[in-house]
Scaffold this active site. Structure first.
Site, PDB file in Angstrom:
ATOM      1  N   SER A   1      10.962 -12.989  -3.847  1.00 29.16           N
ATOM      2  CA  SER A   1      10.412 -11.506  -3.620  1.00 29.16           C
ATOM      3  C   SER A   1      10.565 -10.757  -5.163  1.00 29.16           C
ATOM      4  O   SER A   1      10.360  -9.389  -5.198  1.00 29.16           O
ATOM      5  CB  SER A   1      11.581 -10.922  -2.683  1.00 29.16           C
TER       6      SER A   1
ATOM      7  N   HIS B   1     -10.835  24.581  18.206  1.00 29.36           N
ATOM      8  CA  HIS B   1     -11.960  23.712  18.349  1.00 29.36           C
ATOM      9  C   HIS B   1     -13.007  23.708  17.269  1.00 29.36           C
ATOM     10  O   HIS B   1     -14.389  23.424  17.578  1.00 29.36           O
ATOM     11  CB  HIS B   1     -12.695  24.154  19.649  1.00 29.36           C
TER      12      HIS B   1
ATOM     13  N   LYS C   1     -24.179  18.023  -7.120  1.00 29.26           N
ATOM     14  CA  LYS C   1     -23.051  17.952  -6.397  1.00 29.26           C
ATOM     15  C   LYS C   1     -21.446  18.177  -6.983  1.00 29.26           C
ATOM     16  O   LYS C   1     -21.657  17.636  -8.148  1.00 29.26           O
ATOM     17  CB  LYS C   1     -23.010  16.562  -5.704  1.00 29.26           C
TER      18      LYS C   1
ATOM     19  N   SER D   1     -21.770  13.599  -8.662  1.00 28.88           N
ATOM     20  CA  SER D   1     -22.317  12.458  -8.215  1.00 28.88           C
ATOM     21  C   SER D   1     -23.213  11.712  -9.132  1.00 28.88           C
ATOM     22  O   SER D   1     -23.869  12.437 -10.049  1.00 28.88           O
ATOM     23  CB  SER D   1     -23.438  12.957  -7.038  1.00 28.88           C
TER      24      SER D   1
ATOM     25  N   TYR E   1      21.699 -10.020   9.231  1.00 31.58           N
ATOM     26  CA  TYR E   1      20.371 -10.143   8.247  1.00 31.58           C
ATOM     27  C   TYR E   1      19.566 -11.320   8.743  1.00 31.58           C
ATOM     28  O   TYR E   1      20.087 -12.631   9.074  1.00 31.58           O
ATOM     29  CB  TYR E   1      20.992 -10.390   7.005  1.00 31.58           C
TER      30      TYR E   1
ATOM     31  N   GLU F   1     -10.436  14.073  -0.152  1.00 30.35           N
ATOM     32  CA  GLU F   1     -10.625  12.862   0.517  1.00 30.35           C
ATOM     33  C   GLU F   1      -9.901  11.677   0.512  1.00 30.35           C
ATOM     34  O   GLU F   1      -9.559  10.973   1.502  1.00 30.35           O
ATOM     35  CB  GLU F   1     -12.164  12.407   0.271  1.00 30.35           C
TER      36      GLU F   1
HETATM   37  N1  ARG Z   1      15.595 -10.803  -1.582  1.00 28.20           N
HETATM   38  C1  ARG Z   1      16.382 -10.625  -0.390  1.00 28.20           C
HETATM   39  C2  ARG Z   1      15.918  -9.521   0.423  1.00 28.20           C
HETATM   40  O1  ARG Z   1      15.148  -8.708  -0.200  1.00 28.20           O
HETATM   41  C3  ARG Z   1      17.937 -10.572  -0.762  1.00 28.20           C
HETATM   42  C4  ARG Z   1      18.853 -10.870   0.385  1.00 28.20           C
HETATM   43  C5  ARG Z   1      18.862 -12.339   0.543  1.00 28.20           C
HETATM   44  N2  ARG Z   1      19.848 -12.685   1.491  1.00 28.20           N
HETATM   45  C6  ARG Z   1      19.855 -13.777   1.953  1.00 28.20           C
HETATM   46  N3  ARG Z   1      20.960 -14.141   2.770  1.00 28.20           N
HETATM   47  N4  ARG Z   1      19.042 -15.024   1.790  1.00 28.20           N
HETATM   48  O2  ARG Z   1      16.150  -9.278   1.725  1.00 28.20           O
END
Ligand code: ARG
Length: 467
Positions: free
Chosen positions: A33, A166, A293, A287, A327, A300
């Site tokens: 990540s 409307h 324009k 444009s 978790y 938008e």
């Molecule tokens: N990169 C992980 C997340 O964003 C951190 C937590 C990871 N925890 C674990 N038990 N692998 O969730």
């Protein structure tokens, strides 16, 4: 910030004790990540400094180790801030990238930082801190947008425009009143932001993996050091919910929806057909083929950003749906949704604040439009009720006949000769003309929250005192 993927295939140095070899390349790719959670570096370091300080205070680590850790973390902070930090995908995420660098910098003392915590409470902390800061930023930006509307409302408390239902002309209103409608919407959005800050203002650190810890930690101390009101009360909930992030996204979605309505109105108002407002050059584009324009691109795009933000909300709700406590790695997918929505929301609020402040309001066009489409028909009906004693339903019918007559003569209600009106109902007198102008119509709507300039000014004063 460079990101390297050149490490060899040995097991992970942070948790690889029981692993004989490193992950498959695909495993590493799906698992990492760092590509997005490096955004949390400042929160991660703040959290670690608070944690280490508390560990030393409680006698869980030595003061010397704590000093080394804090010094090392501050070094890493400046390395990252100055772009001199090499992020490694093999180290998965921001937490392990920082801890591994700490080990290089200070040696074995680094290994003591992770005492009495887990990445589960660590990530919950970092992300909460980030979302809290973002909510505080959003609150300020909404205050700026509200201020822009209050200025325009004050300037145009008397400017008449058609009010629509409307998208058909309904009754005359003032542009100031219309602006104040947005003040109410963004005011509610801001109060949702304030509530969300209250909800998330609890410190997760110390929940550890999910069950708390046997070390004599002081969670009140870390909560205070990190600016939280208090620590969270249930360690399982702490590492397993992301409702604070979903709440941010829900607020972003509602605010985005409000912004998109404003954007759509600006798109409509700035057409040559309406001509109610002219966008400044700063907030429109030309444009490449049609020289005449001036396009409302910013409006938008604000309208379109709503789609992205809604997508993020649905994505995270879906990620979290059905996850067993506590978790699960699914939750790593929370961050990109929030980062993307936050960026879109900030841009959208900033662009709208600029447009509202900059646009030129064509009061002449608004007034002309306000008078067309028989917008004072309700005033005629109300006059018949008030002055001639008709039941409202009868007055509605009589007025309908007057509108039909005016339509057949291609004139406005106020242009019908008295004789014509009296032919429809004998009790009509020339006093009726006093209510058929748009100014009279608007001035008469003095009910609380109504469009009369006197009422609009009261509401402006109410909001000025709160902004
Ligand atoms: N990169 C992980 C997340 O964003 C951190 C937590 C990871 N925890 C674990 N038990 N692998 O969730």
């Amino acid at each position: 910030m460079a990101e390297s993927n050149t490490d060899t295939k040995s097991s992970n140095q942070m948790w690889g004790g029981r692993f004989a070899s490193g992950p498959d390349a695909i495993m590493e790719e799906i698992n990492a990540s760092i590509g997005f959670d490096k955004k949390l570096f400042a929160q991660d370091i703040r959290g670690s400094i608070a944690h280490a300080t508390m560990l030393a205070h409680q006698g869980i680590i030595s003061a010397e180790d704590k000093d080394k850790i804090v010094h090392g973390l501050n070094t890493i902070l400046s390395e990252i801030e100055s772009g001199n930090f090499e992020f490694s995908r093999r180290l998965e995420d921001i937490h392990m990238n920082i801890e591994a660098r700490l080990a290089t910098l200070i040696g074995p003392a680094a290994g003591r930082l992770h005492t009495a915590r887990s990445r589960n409470d660590q990530v919950a902390l970092d992300f909460r801190l980030w979302v809290k800061e973002e909510l505080e930023k959003t609150e300020k930006m909404l205050t700026g947008l509200i201020a822009a509307f209050l200025d325009r409302a004050e300037e145009h408390a008397e400017s008449v425009m058609p009010g629509f239902t409307h998208l058909q002309t309904a009754q005359p209103v003032t542009f100031g009143h219309h602006c104040m409608a947005y003040v109410e919407m963004f005011g509610r959005d801001r109060s949702r932001v304030r509530h969300a800050i209250e909800h998330l203002d609890e410190s997760p650190i110390g929940a550890a993996a999910l069950a708390g810890t046997g070390y004599p930690i002081d969670r009140h101390m870390t909560a205070k050091a990190l600016g939280f009101r208090e620590p969270t009360r249930n360690s399982i909930d702490t590492v397993s919910d992301r409702d604070f992030a979903i709440e941010f996204l829900a607020i972003a979605a509602i605010t985005g929806m409000h912004l998109s309505r404003l954007a759509e109105e600006i798109v409509i108002w700035s057409t040559p057909q309406f001509g109610f407002v002219r966008l400044s050059d700063a907030f429109s584009t030309g444009s490449s083929i049609m020289p005449q324009k001036k396009n409302p691109d910013a409006a938008e795009l604000v309208r379109a950003k709503t789609g992205r933000i809604n997508g993020s909300l649905i994505a995270l709700l879906t990620i979290m749906k059905g996850l067993p406590l506590a978790y699960s790695k699914d939750m790593q997918e929370d961050k990109e949704q929030v980062f993307d929505a936050a960026e879109s929301l900030e841009l959208a609020i900033a662009a709208m604040t600029g447009m509202v402040r900059d646009m030129t309001v064509n009061t002449g066009r608004m007034k002309a439009a306000a008078g067309s489409g028989f917008s004072t028909a309700t005033d005629l009906a109300d006059w018949l009720v008030r002055e001639a004693g008709l039941p409202f339903r009868d007055a509605h019918h009589v007025t309908g006949r007057a509108v039909a007559l005016a339509e057949s003569k291609s004139c406005d209600l106020a242009e019908l000769p008295l004789a014509d009106l009296q032919a429809i109902h004998p009790d009509i007198t020339d006093k009726v003309y006093d209510v058929l102008t748009v100014e009279a119509s608007v001035a008469s709507r003095k009910s609380f929250g109504g469009t009369a300039p006197s009422e609009v000014r009261k509401q402006i004063a109410f909001w000025r005192a709160r902004n």
